[in-house]
Design a protein around this motif. Structure first.
Motif, PDB file in Angstrom:
ATOM      1  N   TRP A   1       2.345   8.595 -12.140  1.00  9.91           N
ATOM      2  CA  TRP A   1       2.188   7.524 -11.167  1.00  9.91           C
ATOM      3  C   TRP A   1       2.491   8.028  -9.758  1.00  9.91           C
ATOM      4  O   TRP A   1       1.834   7.642  -8.791  1.00  9.91           O
ATOM      5  CB  TRP A   1       3.093   6.352 -11.528  1.00  9.91           C
ATOM      6  N   ARG A   2       3.462   8.906  -9.629  1.00 12.26           N
ATOM      7  CA  ARG A   2       3.802   9.455  -8.311  1.00 12.26           C
ATOM      8  C   ARG A   2       2.663  10.293  -7.752  1.00 12.26           C
ATOM      9  O   ARG A   2       2.471  10.345  -6.532  1.00 12.26           O
ATOM     10  CB  ARG A   2       5.083  10.289  -8.402  1.00 12.26           C
ATOM     11  N   THR A   3       1.906  10.971  -8.619  1.00 18.25           N
ATOM     12  CA  THR A   3       0.758  11.742  -8.118  1.00 18.25           C
ATOM     13  C   THR A   3      -0.293  10.818  -7.511  1.00 18.25           C
ATOM     14  O   THR A   3      -0.941  11.173  -6.523  1.00 18.25           O
ATOM     15  CB  THR A   3       0.130  12.573  -9.245  1.00 18.25           C
TER      16      THR A   3
ATOM     17  N   ALA B 269       0.801   9.781  -4.185  1.00 21.72           N
ATOM     18  CA  ALA B 269       0.650  10.885  -3.241  1.00 21.72           C
ATOM     19  C   ALA B 269      -0.804  11.178  -2.903  1.00 21.72           C
ATOM     20  O   ALA B 269      -1.086  12.190  -2.248  1.00 21.72           O
ATOM     21  CB  ALA B 269       1.305  12.146  -3.798  1.00 21.72           C
ATOM     22  N   GLY B 270      -1.740  10.330  -3.340  1.00 20.02           N
ATOM     23  CA  GLY B 270      -3.129  10.489  -2.936  1.00 20.02           C
ATOM     24  C   GLY B 270      -4.082  10.926  -4.023  1.00 20.02           C
ATOM     25  O   GLY B 270      -5.276  11.098  -3.754  1.00 20.02           O
ATOM     26  N   GLU B 271      -3.614  11.117  -5.259  1.00 15.82           N
ATOM     27  CA  GLU B 271      -4.513  11.476  -6.347  1.00 15.82           C
ATOM     28  C   GLU B 271      -5.423  10.292  -6.666  1.00 15.82           C
ATOM     29  O   GLU B 271      -4.957   9.177  -6.891  1.00 15.82           O
ATOM     30  CB  GLU B 271      -3.708  11.875  -7.587  1.00 15.82           C
TER      31      GLU B 271
ATOM     32  N   CYS C 121      -3.260   0.617 -11.638  1.00 21.06           N
ATOM     33  CA  CYS C 121      -3.825   1.637 -10.741  1.00 21.06           C
ATOM     34  C   CYS C 121      -4.827   1.052  -9.750  1.00 21.06           C
ATOM     35  O   CYS C 121      -4.927   1.545  -8.615  1.00 21.06           O
ATOM     36  CB  CYS C 121      -4.502   2.733 -11.562  1.00 21.06           C
ATOM     37  N   ILE C 122      -5.589   0.050 -10.155  1.00 19.76           N
ATOM     38  CA  ILE C 122      -6.660  -0.481  -9.304  1.00 19.76           C
ATOM     39  C   ILE C 122      -6.133  -0.942  -7.947  1.00 19.76           C
ATOM     40  O   ILE C 122      -6.687  -0.570  -6.901  1.00 19.76           O
ATOM     41  CB  ILE C 122      -7.419  -1.611 -10.025  1.00 19.76           C
ATOM     42  N   PRO C 123      -5.063  -1.762  -7.865  1.00 14.31           N
ATOM     43  CA  PRO C 123      -4.568  -2.180  -6.536  1.00 14.31           C
ATOM     44  C   PRO C 123      -4.132  -1.007  -5.670  1.00 14.31           C
ATOM     45  O   PRO C 123      -4.335  -1.027  -4.451  1.00 14.31           O
ATOM     46  CB  PRO C 123      -3.387  -3.102  -6.874  1.00 14.31           C
ATOM     47  N   LYS C 124      -3.559   0.030  -6.284  1.00 14.05           N
ATOM     48  CA  LYS C 124      -3.144   1.202  -5.498  1.00 14.05           C
ATOM     49  C   LYS C 124      -4.356   1.916  -4.917  1.00 14.05           C
ATOM     50  O   LYS C 124      -4.338   2.351  -3.753  1.00 14.05           O
ATOM     51  CB  LYS C 124      -2.322   2.135  -6.379  1.00 14.05           C
ATOM     52  N   LEU C 125      -5.420   2.056  -5.689  1.00  7.64           N
ATOM     53  CA  LEU C 125      -6.631   2.690  -5.180  1.00  7.64           C
ATOM     54  C   LEU C 125      -7.284   1.833  -4.091  1.00  7.64           C
ATOM     55  O   LEU C 125      -7.797   2.367  -3.099  1.00  7.64           O
ATOM     56  CB  LEU C 125      -7.618   2.934  -6.320  1.00  7.64           C
ATOM     57  N   GLU C 126      -7.280   0.527  -4.271  1.00  6.76           N
ATOM     58  CA  GLU C 126      -7.841  -0.354  -3.249  1.00  6.76           C
ATOM     59  C   GLU C 126      -7.046  -0.267  -1.949  1.00  6.76           C
ATOM     60  O   GLU C 126      -7.632  -0.266  -0.853  1.00  6.76           O
ATOM     61  CB  GLU C 126      -7.855  -1.797  -3.765  1.00  6.76           C
TER      62      GLU C 126
ATOM     63  N   MET D 164      -5.380   2.356  -0.964  1.00  6.73           N
ATOM     64  CA  MET D 164      -5.695   3.667  -0.410  1.00  6.73           C
ATOM     65  C   MET D 164      -7.047   3.644   0.305  1.00  6.73           C
ATOM     66  O   MET D 164      -7.200   4.194   1.403  1.00  6.73           O
ATOM     67  CB  MET D 164      -5.706   4.706  -1.537  1.00  6.73           C
ATOM     68  N   LEU D 165      -8.033   2.995  -0.313  1.00  6.17           N
ATOM     69  CA  LEU D 165      -9.367   2.916   0.284  1.00  6.17           C
ATOM     70  C   LEU D 165      -9.328   2.132   1.589  1.00  6.17           C
ATOM     71  O   LEU D 165      -9.974   2.525   2.574  1.00  6.17           O
ATOM     72  CB  LEU D 165     -10.343   2.272  -0.691  1.00  6.17           C
ATOM     73  N   ALA D 166      -8.594   1.031   1.610  1.00  2.00           N
ATOM     74  CA  ALA D 166      -8.510   0.229   2.832  1.00  2.00           C
ATOM     75  C   ALA D 166      -7.908   1.033   3.973  1.00  2.00           C
ATOM     76  O   ALA D 166      -8.357   0.945   5.122  1.00  2.00           O
ATOM     77  CB  ALA D 166      -7.686  -1.025   2.568  1.00  2.00           C
ATOM     78  N   ARG D 167      -6.918   1.857   3.663  1.00  2.00           N
ATOM     79  CA  ARG D 167      -6.296   2.672   4.702  1.00  2.00           C
ATOM     80  C   ARG D 167      -7.265   3.709   5.247  1.00  2.00           C
ATOM     81  O   ARG D 167      -7.374   3.908   6.463  1.00  2.00           O
ATOM     82  CB  ARG D 167      -5.045   3.361   4.144  1.00  2.00           C
ATOM     83  N   TYR D 168      -7.999   4.349   4.369  1.00  3.49           N
ATOM     84  CA  TYR D 168      -8.935   5.376   4.827  1.00  3.49           C
ATOM     85  C   TYR D 168     -10.173   4.777   5.485  1.00  3.49           C
ATOM     86  O   TYR D 168     -10.795   5.417   6.335  1.00  3.49           O
ATOM     87  CB  TYR D 168      -9.338   6.281   3.661  1.00  3.49           C
ATOM     88  N   GLN D 169     -10.545   3.570   5.088  1.00  2.00           N
ATOM     89  CA  GLN D 169     -11.685   2.925   5.741  1.00  2.00           C
ATOM     90  C   GLN D 169     -11.384   2.637   7.203  1.00  2.00           C
ATOM     91  O   GLN D 169     -12.236   2.809   8.072  1.00  2.00           O
ATOM     92  CB  GLN D 169     -12.034   1.628   5.009  1.00  2.00           C
ATOM     93  N   THR D 170     -10.161   2.234   7.478  1.00  2.00           N
ATOM     94  CA  THR D 170      -9.774   1.978   8.867  1.00  2.00           C
ATOM     95  C   THR D 170      -9.798   3.264   9.678  1.00  2.00           C
ATOM     96  O   THR D 170     -10.335   3.307  10.792  1.00  2.00           O
ATOM     97  CB  THR D 170      -8.371   1.356   8.910  1.00  2.00           C
TER      98      THR D 170
END
Length: 756
Positions: free
Chosen positions: A640-642, A645-647, A690-695, A697-703
């Motif tokens: 989960w920590r990986t 960390a962006g995995e 995992c899905i909310p964590k990926l979402e 992450m995507l929102a942060r990179y989209q900005t």
């Protein structure tokens, strides 16, 4: 001379398919063979002679007229849709001829229909076997393992021709690549039974598991696309603040540089200090690229969230762009080699095509040979101690990386001990080699090069293991495995004695991170050597030693990469406490070697637990080890920590949750009917986590990506494009006539002869 009488063609008495298959036909309608094969209509060809059969053709008295009339009658009856028993068809030849001649059209259509049925059968058989290699090697058996989660794997098993108790797998083919025994994917067969439990649910595209899995894959692709820099990315002077840069540089010199001697530390420090005070409009691009690669490698241990990953990706892309420029002839020097080595390590750590770094390492090896680094400086034109030692250090590092990447990628090492004569680096501190005629320090005295020298002592043993595992022609026995194991242990014992002597000395001593990294490298080779026999060791006592070694080594690896909360973290004297976080952070943030060996250790421990549970059912309770159960729970936390960390791939957390749940279900005594539903519930919960964590992450990179697109609207690229890039060298020759040894070594003329 009279021409011999020509024998007439024997009339067919069997149906068409029986004659084609060369089977004995019962000459009924339909015949017994056609009934068994369900091939459709039973067709007889019309070749009945008007002459009395059995007499004119010389077939003997056993073949009477009735034997020929029966098939003819059957054909006629079949054509008209009427069935008549063959024993009543006593007709004359004239009647037979008349009957046969009256139904040529019906007979032809039946034969065509029969052939169509046969073609349809062959097509169905072909469609079922199109995934199997048509001509597998004579010395191997290929087993196909198909899964919706992982795709199709072809495991190449060696035939049991070497006297071993059981055959073992030699390689694995997946998509377009072939992996040798040392690749971690060869252990996939260990978990296939567990994956098979819920595989039917995954194949149903409407199931919740399948829907969540597809959603996670889509999010992962979008994240990679958003956070990947544009290609090409030209190097620019956009360094982080000096405080952050200082820490990243220190972290690089604390973790990577002691193991892989690449840079001359005083020279780099001097150039680094000048970078912050320079007012020149023309920056030193070669050094700037090196600096950014150092920062990218150091960023992997900056924090446990890898918060600098977008910057690290950008720095690696800039270095790859600069390396890939076609005008590289003037760069054929040691600084160029240094940058290439740093780029390999940065690509593996920062996750920029880490599984293809071994290919680039082959180019680096050939570049070094082209520059003569495989020849010891004593056998080359006279040069300074500085130039000679830098060449030895770089060649030593290239050997280390080539062998290590071969082990990680499962590819054969294209290195041989008789292919070079370059001596190991001298036991010098970096300040020494800039002096005139320096004297190396004794082996018992620790220097900045001692760790690299110690690893070189084990290089021959580790190279032999890599060749044994991955060479195409390798067909070693288990006895050879034990011999290589003993050779590596012997070499490592001498290194351990040397390191213990350094740690008990009063001068400069190795850090805990340096000692742990040496141990980690050795354990990686031990695991790879015994891993092919781990599955067989569950049934065969002959491999019991391998099972014991794998479990003990896996625990050592896991505790190095994931220290227990009960383990004391008080640092030794003169060792910074932050050093204790370096290896665990590399396992969480860095891809490649450190993450792979941690994942592999956790899977092997899980397999051992399952074997113990199976043995418990036979031998009684009390066998399962609690320390291994603790590691399985820790594996979920680590996976989960990986992701934090962006995995972007959730397969690691997915697999850790699955293995832990399977073990828990077995301990609870769940039956075969209850276990699948229990596993499915755990898997769904893991995916939903995992899905909310990926979402997020995507929102942060989209900005961040939207801001970049406004600034650079025309720079866009696919994130995978970098994986196909490789740097190549020209046919430029080295100028041995250069009178300045240092400039000859580095290929450039600068005011400072130590500038790299």
């Amino acid at each position: 001379m009279a021409e011999p009488e020509r024998r007439r063609r024997r009339p067919p008495v069997s149906c068409t398919l029986c004659r084609r298959r060369k089977l004995r036909c019962s000459r009924e309608s339909p015949c017994s063979n056609c009934i068994k094969s369900r091939s459709g209509n039973c067709v007889y060809e019309n070749f009945i002679s008007h002459a009395q059969p059995g007499v004119e053709l010389g077939l003997g008295p056993a073949y009477s007229e009735s034997h020929y009339s029966a098939p003819t009658t059957s054909i006629s009856s079949t054509a008209t849709g009427v069935t008549a028993p063959n024993h009543t068809s006593q007709s004359s030849p004239k009647a037979a001829s008349s009957t046969a001649g009256s139904t040529p059209t019906s007979y032809s259509s039946q034969e065509v229909e029969s052939l169509r049925n046969r073609i349809r059968q062959l097509e169905e058989q072909l469609s079922k076997t199109n995934l199997t290699p048509s001509q597998p090697p004579a010395d191997s058996n290929i087993e196909a393992i198909n899964s919706r989660i992982s795709g199709t794997f072809y495991i190449h098993h060696e035939n049991n021709l070497t006297g071993q108790p059981r055959a073992i797998s030699r390689s694995v083919t997946h998509k377009t690549r072939v992996f040798g025994q040392s690749h971690w994917i060869t252990g996939f067969s260990l978990v296939r039974d567990i994956i098979g439990i819920f595989e039917p649910h995954v194949r149903d595209e409407s199931s919740r598991i399948s829907v969540l899995m597809q959603k996670s894959k889509s999010l992962a692709r979008a994240i990679k696309d958003r956070r990947s820099p544009p290609w090409p990315s030209l190097p620019v002077v956009d360094l982080p603040s000096k405080d952050i840069a200082d820490e990243l540089v220190d972290r690089y010199f604390r973790t990577v540089e002691p193991i892989y001697r690449i840079l001359h530390i005083p020279t780099f420090r001097r150039e680094y200090a000048a970078q912050w005070v320079s007012t020149s409009n023309e920056p030193n691009t070669a050094f700037l690229v090196q600096l950014k690669l150092v920062l990218a490698i150091g960023a992997t241990t900056y924090d446990e969230l890898f918060s600098l990953k977008p910057s690290a990706l950008k720095w690696v892309y800039e270095a790859q762009t600069w390396i890939s420029e076609p005008g590289f002839k003037h760069r054929l020097n040691l600084q160029y080699l240094q940058t290439n080595i740093l780029l390999l390590i940065a690509r593996e750590f920062v996750d920029v095509g880490p599984d293809l770094v071994w290919i680039a390492a082959g180019t680096l090896l050939r570049t070094a040979i082209y520059m003569g680094l495989h020849k010891d400086p004593k056998r080359l034109p006279t040069m300074s101690t500085f130039a000679a030692e830098m060449r030895r250090r770089l060649w030593n590092t290239i050997l280390e990386l080539s062998t290590q990447l071969s082990l990680t990628s499962g590819g054969p090492p294209f290195v041989s001990l008789d292919g070079f004569d370059t001596e190991p680096p001298g036991n010098f501190d970096d300040e020494q080699i800039t002096a005139d005629d320096p004297v190396p320090k004794p082996e018992a005295e620790f220097t900045q090069t001692s760790i690299a020298i110690a690893l070189r002592k084990t290089f021959a043993a580790r190279l032999a293991i890599t060749k044994f595992l991955n060479d195409h022609s390798s067909r070693g026995t288990y006895g050879e495995t034990l011999r290589l194991d003993a050779g590596l242990r012997t070499a490592y014992k001498s290194v351990l004695r040397l390191l213990q002597g350094y740690k008990s000395g009063s001068g400069l001593r190795p850090s805990e991170t340096e000692v742990d990294m040496v141990s980690l490298l050795m354990n990686r080779y031990i695991l790879s050597l015994h891993n092919p026999y781990f599955s067989s060791a569950m049934q065969e006592a002959a491999y019991a030693f391998s099972r014991k070694v794998i479990i003990e080594t896996s625990i050592k690896v896991w505790r190095a990469m994931y220290p227990s909360t009960t383990t004391t973290l008080q640092p030794s004297r003169n060792v910074p406490s932050s050093n204790y976080h370096d290896l665990p952070r590399l396992a969480i943030c860095a891809s490649g070697f450190f993450r792979i060996i941690t994942l592999q250790a956790s899977i092997l421990i899980a397999m051992e637990l399952m074997a113990q549970l199976q043995e418990e059912e036979i031998l009684g309770p009390g066998i399962v080890r609690q320390d291994l159960l603790t590691i399985m729970e820790e594996a979920k936390t680590w996976s989960w920590r990986t992701i934090e960390a962006g995995e972007t791939s959730i397969k690691g957390y997915f697999l850790a949750s699955l293995l832990a749940a399977h073990i828990e279900g077995r301990i609870q005594g769940l039956g075969k009917e209850e276990l699948p539903s229990f596993l499915i519930k755990v898997i769904e919960e893991a995916e939903e986590k995992c899905i909310p964590k990926l979402e997020e992450m995507l929102a942060r990179y989209q900005t961040e990506s939207a801001t970049k697109e406004l600034e650079q609207p025309h720079m866009n690229t696919e994130p995978q494009s970098l994986g196909d890039w490789d740097f190549s060298m020209s046919d430029a020759l080295f100028d041995f006539s250069n009178p300045d040894p240092i400039n000859w070594a580095f290929g450039e003329t600068t005011q400072d002869p130590l500038t790299l």
